[in-house]
Design a protein around this motif. Structure first.
Motif, PDB file in Angstrom:
ATOM      1  N   VAL A 226       0.780  -1.333  -0.019  1.00  0.00           N
ATOM      2  CA  VAL A 226       0.000   0.184  -0.124  1.00  0.00           C
ATOM      3  C   VAL A 226       0.868   1.078  -0.038  1.00  0.00           C
ATOM      4  N   ALA A 227       2.057   1.260   1.027  1.00  0.00           N
ATOM      5  CA  ALA A 227       2.804   2.528   0.954  1.00  0.00           C
ATOM      6  C   ALA A 227       3.468   2.513  -0.648  1.00  0.00           C
ATOM      7  N   SER A 228       3.833   1.364  -1.046  1.00  0.00           N
ATOM      8  CA  SER A 228       4.624   1.718  -2.338  1.00  0.00           C
ATOM      9  C   SER A 228       3.657   2.258  -3.355  1.00  0.00           C
ATOM     10  N   PHE A 229       2.385   1.842  -3.343  1.00  0.00           N
ATOM     11  CA  PHE A 229       1.301   2.315  -4.304  1.00  0.00           C
ATOM     12  C   PHE A 229       1.316   3.829  -4.054  1.00  0.00           C
ATOM     13  N   LEU A 230       1.090   4.266  -2.913  1.00  0.00           N
ATOM     14  CA  LEU A 230       0.953   5.791  -2.501  1.00  0.00           C
ATOM     15  C   LEU A 230       1.929   6.674  -2.883  1.00  0.00           C
ATOM     16  N   GLN A 231       3.061   5.945  -3.225  1.00  0.00           N
ATOM     17  CA  GLN A 231       4.518   6.789  -3.695  1.00  0.00           C
ATOM     18  C   GLN A 231       4.596   7.201  -5.031  1.00  0.00           C
ATOM     19  N   LEU A 232       3.331   6.656  -5.648  1.00  0.00           N
ATOM     20  CA  LEU A 232       3.691   6.479  -7.076  1.00  0.00           C
ATOM     21  C   LEU A 232       2.530   7.579  -7.620  1.00  0.00           C
ATOM     22  N   SER A 233       2.442   8.295  -8.694  1.00  0.00           N
ATOM     23  CA  SER A 233       1.698   9.379  -9.099  1.00  0.00           C
ATOM     24  C   SER A 233       0.950   9.070 -10.315  1.00  0.00           C
ATOM     25  N   GLN A 234       1.295   7.736 -10.878  1.00  0.00           N
ATOM     26  CA  GLN A 234       0.900   7.354 -12.222  1.00  0.00           C
ATOM     27  C   GLN A 234      -0.901   7.162 -11.980  1.00  0.00           C
ATOM     28  N   GLU A 235      -1.900   7.412 -12.657  1.00  0.00           N
ATOM     29  CA  GLU A 235      -3.160   7.183 -12.535  1.00  0.00           C
ATOM     30  C   GLU A 235      -3.400   5.584 -12.867  1.00  0.00           C
ATOM     31  N   SER A 236      -2.573   5.105 -13.779  1.00  0.00           N
ATOM     32  CA  SER A 236      -2.833   3.590 -13.905  1.00  0.00           C
ATOM     33  C   SER A 236      -2.752   2.780 -12.851  1.00  0.00           C
ATOM     34  N   TRP A 237      -2.161   3.286 -11.647  1.00  0.00           N
ATOM     35  CA  TRP A 237      -2.068   2.294 -10.528  1.00  0.00           C
ATOM     36  C   TRP A 237      -3.137   2.366  -9.576  1.00  0.00           C
ATOM     37  N   VAL A 238      -4.234   3.358  -9.936  1.00  0.00           N
ATOM     38  CA  VAL A 238      -5.271   3.457  -8.965  1.00  0.00           C
ATOM     39  C   VAL A 238      -6.178   2.247  -8.883  1.00  0.00           C
ATOM     40  N   GLU A 239      -6.564   1.612 -10.345  1.00  0.00           N
ATOM     41  CA  GLU A 239      -7.418   0.426 -10.208  1.00  0.00           C
ATOM     42  C   GLU A 239      -6.643  -0.722  -9.525  1.00  0.00           C
ATOM     43  N   GLN A 240      -5.339  -1.051  -9.585  1.00  0.00           N
ATOM     44  CA  GLN A 240      -4.571  -1.900  -8.815  1.00  0.00           C
ATOM     45  C   GLN A 240      -4.656  -1.752  -7.419  1.00  0.00           C
ATOM     46  N   LEU A 241      -4.460  -0.417  -7.123  1.00  0.00           N
ATOM     47  CA  LEU A 241      -4.546  -0.186  -5.789  1.00  0.00           C
ATOM     48  C   LEU A 241      -5.808  -0.377  -5.037  1.00  0.00           C
ATOM     49  N   VAL A 242      -6.923   0.008  -5.851  1.00  0.00           N
ATOM     50  CA  VAL A 242      -8.423  -0.479  -5.218  1.00  0.00           C
ATOM     51  C   VAL A 242      -8.407  -2.081  -5.167  1.00  0.00           C
ATOM     52  N   ASN A 243      -8.044  -2.935  -6.203  1.00  0.00           N
ATOM     53  CA  ASN A 243      -7.871  -4.311  -6.157  1.00  0.00           C
ATOM     54  C   ASN A 243      -7.323  -4.843  -4.844  1.00  0.00           C
ATOM     55  N   HIS A 244      -5.985  -4.219  -4.539  1.00  0.00           N
ATOM     56  CA  HIS A 244      -5.388  -4.586  -3.409  1.00  0.00           C
ATOM     57  C   HIS A 244      -5.791  -4.547  -2.284  1.00  0.00           C
ATOM     58  N   LEU A 245      -6.501  -3.369  -1.918  1.00  0.00           N
ATOM     59  CA  LEU A 245      -7.161  -2.839  -0.811  1.00  0.00           C
ATOM     60  C   LEU A 245      -8.462  -3.728  -0.441  1.00  0.00           C
ATOM     61  N   LYS A 246      -9.045  -4.231  -1.723  1.00  0.00           N
ATOM     62  CA  LYS A 246     -10.404  -4.889  -1.636  1.00  0.00           C
ATOM     63  C   LYS A 246     -10.058  -6.482  -0.967  1.00  0.00           C
ATOM     64  N   GLY A 247      -8.869  -6.886  -1.661  1.00  0.00           N
ATOM     65  CA  GLY A 247      -8.255  -8.072  -1.229  1.00  0.00           C
ATOM     66  C   GLY A 247      -8.023  -8.105   0.281  1.00  0.00           C
ATOM     67  N   MET A 248      -7.211  -6.739   0.780  1.00  0.00           N
ATOM     68  CA  MET A 248      -6.840  -6.587   2.064  1.00  0.00           C
ATOM     69  C   MET A 248      -7.978  -6.684   2.922  1.00  0.00           C
TER      70      MET A 248
END
Length: 279
Positions: A226-248
């Motif tokens: 999660v911390a790694s995702f939040l360090q990135l500014s690319q919009e393309s990571w938003v969907e992956q972060l959402v999926n990661h958080l849903k799994g968590m």
């Protein structure tokens, strides 16, 4: 100096031959469950593996309760210490369960903020993590203090006339405390063996290398990802972060439910101990 029972140890049982024959299958099952828990302890590297360890711990208490129900198995002394230890285990389990619930709430709040594309999502997350880490660290300190005191008592003269029952109760207590410590340390984003380093998740984030979460093949800690995702500014990571958080969120929900079942099993164990001690 007494070694903390929170540390891993090899299975050391040489079960007494004086034990009633009807209890030997149940004791063998207890030992098998204990061995599996300790094996899992060396490989817990995700929330899912934490859930697997909790499931094995539930099996351990089921097998221990079977033993406590058998007649003429136990002749216990030092009643106050034994019962006090299991009251403290109940308190510890309740605290850990509350902290996991708080963690689930934080994950859900972050998920909601990411979906809304809230510009303050990173700072809000760091602030929340900073507060929760203080609470978790306090609980970890209490767990380690409990473990140290409990181990010191166990090195004194036997409180139980039957060394078999003493080993069983202390082993169950030890692996339970170990699980609680491992779980809380994992939620903090640290490892148990690193607890003396003084690093916190926030301090790590300040020096965090901006890499893709997919590149972190050797680091499976969901909270670090999660911390790694939040360090990135690319919009393309938003969907992956959402999926990661849903799994968590799903995994933490299972953890919370597992801890609730474990809490009830600890209550059942203490009741069984009370019944044994009163007969």
């Amino acid at each position: 100096m007494a070694l903390s029972p929170l540390r891993s140890k090899t299975l050391h049982h040489g079960r007494s031959l004086s034990m009633p024959s009807e209890s030997r299958p149940a004791m063998s099952q207890f030992d098998e469950n204990l061995s599996r828990i300790r094996a899992l302890g060396a490989t817990c590297s995700s929330l899912s593996s934490m859930n697997a360890r909790i499931n094995e711990l539930k099996n351990l208490y089921d097998s221990m309760d079977d033993l406590l129900q058998l007649p003429q198995n136990f002749s216990l002394e030092g009643q106050e210490q034994i019962l006090d230890d299991y009251i403290r285990l109940l308190d510890a389990c309740s605290t850990v369960k509350d902290l996991i619930s708080l963690t689930k709430q934080g994950v859900r709040e972050l998920l909601s903020a990411v979906r809304r594309k809230d510009a303050n999502v990173t700072q809000s997350y760091l602030t929340s993590r900073r507060k929760s880490k203080k609470m978790i660290q306090k609980s970890l300190n209490n767990l380690r203090s409990f473990g140290s005191k409990s181990n010191a008592v166990s090195l004194e003269k036997d409180m139980l006339k039957d060394a078999e029952s003493k080993d069983m109760l202390k082993d169950a207590e030890s692996v339970t405390l170990s699980l609680f410590e491992f779980l809380l340390s994992y939620v903090m984003g640290t490892k148990v063996q690193e607890r003396k380093s003084g690093w916190s998740l926030v301090s790590k984030l300040m020096h965090f290398k901006k890499v893709s979460p997919q590149d972190e093949e050797t680091d499976l800690n969901e909270f670090k990802k999660v911390a790694s995702f939040l360090q990135l500014s690319q919009e393309s990571w938003v969907e992956q972060l959402v999926n990661h958080l849903k799994g968590m969120d799903s995994s933490i929900q299972i953890l919370e439910e597992g801890l609730e079942v474990l809490f009830r099993l600890l209550i059942k164990t203490r009741v069984s101990l009370l019944n044994t001690l009163n007969h």
